[in-house]
Enzyme design. Sequence first.
Site, mmCIF file in Angstrom:
data_model
loop_
_atom_site.group_PDB
_atom_site.id
_atom_site.type_symbol
_atom_site.label_atom_id
_atom_site.label_comp_id
_atom_site.label_asym_id
_atom_site.label_seq_id
_atom_site.Cartn_x
_atom_site.Cartn_y
_atom_site.Cartn_z
ATOM 1 N N ALA A 275 0.704 -1.432 0.114
ATOM 2 C CA ALA A 275 -0.162 -0.202 0.242
ATOM 3 C C ALA A 275 1.084 1.609 0.023
ATOM 4 O O ALA A 275 1.838 1.340 0.213
ATOM 5 C CB ALA A 275 -0.744 0.184 0.886
ATOM 6 N N PRO A 276 0.838 2.748 -0.465
ATOM 7 C CA PRO A 276 -0.716 2.561 -1.424
ATOM 8 C C PRO A 276 -0.901 1.774 -2.942
ATOM 9 O O PRO A 276 -1.234 1.870 -3.599
ATOM 10 C CB PRO A 276 -0.521 3.723 -2.082
ATOM 11 C CG PRO A 276 0.370 4.999 -1.309
ATOM 12 C CD PRO A 276 1.558 3.266 -0.638
ATOM 13 N N GLY A 278 2.041 2.144 -5.306
ATOM 14 C CA GLY A 278 2.467 2.678 -6.011
ATOM 15 C C GLY A 278 3.419 1.556 -7.055
ATOM 16 O O GLY A 278 3.438 1.368 -8.218
ATOM 17 N N ASP A 295 -1.052 -6.422 2.225
ATOM 18 C CA ASP A 295 -0.253 -5.589 3.881
ATOM 19 C C ASP A 295 -1.323 -5.398 4.535
ATOM 20 O O ASP A 295 -1.891 -5.809 4.596
ATOM 21 C CB ASP A 295 -0.699 -3.821 2.760
ATOM 22 C CG ASP A 295 0.270 -2.444 3.172
ATOM 23 O OD1 ASP A 295 1.156 -2.316 3.174
ATOM 24 O OD2 ASP A 295 -0.310 -2.400 4.215
ATOM 25 N N ASP A 321 -0.246 -10.469 7.323
ATOM 26 C CA ASP A 321 1.409 -9.950 7.836
ATOM 27 C C ASP A 321 2.740 -10.391 7.209
ATOM 28 O O ASP A 321 2.036 -12.364 6.969
ATOM 29 C CB ASP A 321 1.172 -10.426 9.247
ATOM 30 C CG ASP A 321 2.177 -9.822 9.926
ATOM 31 O OD1 ASP A 321 3.229 -9.359 9.315
ATOM 32 O OD2 ASP A 321 2.268 -9.103 10.737
ATOM 33 N N ASP A 339 9.477 -3.924 -0.068
ATOM 34 C CA ASP A 339 9.210 -2.173 0.442
ATOM 35 C C ASP A 339 9.342 -2.300 1.644
ATOM 36 O O ASP A 339 8.134 -1.344 2.120
ATOM 37 C CB ASP A 339 8.292 -1.727 -0.614
ATOM 38 C CG ASP A 339 8.708 -0.354 -0.597
ATOM 39 O OD1 ASP A 339 9.981 0.280 0.373
ATOM 40 O OD2 ASP A 339 7.906 0.207 -1.833
ATOM 41 N N CYS A 392 12.566 3.368 2.398
ATOM 42 C CA CYS A 392 13.017 5.164 0.997
ATOM 43 C C CYS A 392 13.627 5.024 2.837
ATOM 44 O O CYS A 392 13.002 6.860 3.458
ATOM 45 C CB CYS A 392 11.201 5.522 1.345
ATOM 46 S SG CYS A 392 9.787 5.111 2.300
#
Length: 442
Positions: A275-276, A278, A295, A321, A339, A392
């Site tokens: 999520a979200p 991308g 997610d 999970d 991610d 990130c």
Amino acid sequence: MAKQRTSLFSGQAPAMDSLAFRLAGAADAVRQVSAGRSLPDALQATFTALNVDAASRGAIQDIAYNAMRKLGSARFLIGKLTKYPPAPEMLQHLLACAFALLVRHDNLPLRYEPFTTVNQAVQAASAIRGTAKAKGLVNAVLRHFLREQDQFEQMVNQDEVAQWNYPAWWIARVRKHYPNQWQSILTVGNQPPPLTLRVNQRRTTPEGYLENLHKKGLKADIIGPSAIRLSRPLPVNQIPGFMEGLVSVQDYAAQMAAPLLDLKDGMRVLDACAAPGGKSAHMLELADIRLTALDCEKKRLKMIHENLHRLGLSAEVRHGDATLSDWWDGTLFDCILADVPCSASGIIRRHPDIRWLRQPEDSHNLATLSAAILENLWGKLRKGGKLLIATCSIWPEESKEQADFFAFRADAKRLDAFGQLLPTFDGLNDHDGLFYGLFQKT
Ligand SMILES: C[S@@+](CC[C@H](N)C(=O)[O-])C[C@H]1O[C@@H](n2cnc3c(N)ncnc32)[C@H](O)[C@@H]1O
């Protein structure tokens, strides 16, 4: 609604289109961030409580984001210009928002005339519940600052937190890990982010879309294989072709994930922290894969559905999970994108509140969680398959060290990926700070 509205203002609220109202709204959001809430959530709560119209939402958001980027200098100035911390606390948040509009930054023009800001901040203090008695203090502090602005700004430049507008631990950590780039990393993090689009290659080409933008009088540049950066940000509903799924909003660094997996039609792929959506959507734009988008946050799954629907793509969207296996049907994946949750320290220019919300020890806790996720996902990858670790973050503990540790596995071969991308704003080289580590199962 009316009841909540009175909780910020003691009597008559200033007109919604006035700077006083907008300063008060921004101060209310900053107050919530100081109590630990994220700025987007805080703004949403303020908008709802005050029933704010679209024009004022933009202005309040702008002041609040700006206040986050200048909170170090604002707190410093409040300390220099007052004997005691102003009480009630709401006064400090109001002053922080006013200073965000008054302190000069990188020679950029100020959004409002300084005396308008002062007058409107005084109006806001008169209207906000509990601060009316201190409106004289607001007036005195801000006028004193303006009278001796050069001297105060010099003082700001001699104090590291005030100068850089990050907590001291954050500055020390960036300096330690990036001794040659720390200043540019901190500088980029204080700039307003660009609006970068990812062109949906199933529907158009970057060149074709760019031409379309130019015909509409919008300036933009191609900055990556599918990435177009607009010269001036626009609300999403005004981005040509957005609703029709021609483009998505995505930073260029985030657009580097999907191509690393070299996806082929028919592959079974897992996006484990999706999520979200991308990167899920980007993978689906590149090949006819069978994607599971997982997610653990149920309410964020809706965003994945909305994104895929707008782009005309489909995936199996699952709640689960990634440290567990109850969501898995037992079939191995050809590729996995992990991610993993992180501090978001690489996307500070988009989320300037994060630096004030995070604690130094968060990285360690996040690294422990992502190690558990990676361990579990590795068992769901077929031999020869690829796992991409993405964060990130610019903190090595969450990203580089995580991947280096993973490389010790006997059945993992490390492949070329970007490693640590640092946040950069240099001509067409303009992206957030993300990390990529790629592994093949041997
Ligand atoms: C960095 S975001 C993912 C961004 C997304 N990949 C994209 O490109 O749009 C991390 C996501 O991981 C999810 N997450 C955190 N812990 C998780 C877990 N244990 N299992 C699955 N998802 C998790 C969070 O809810 C969050 O949505």
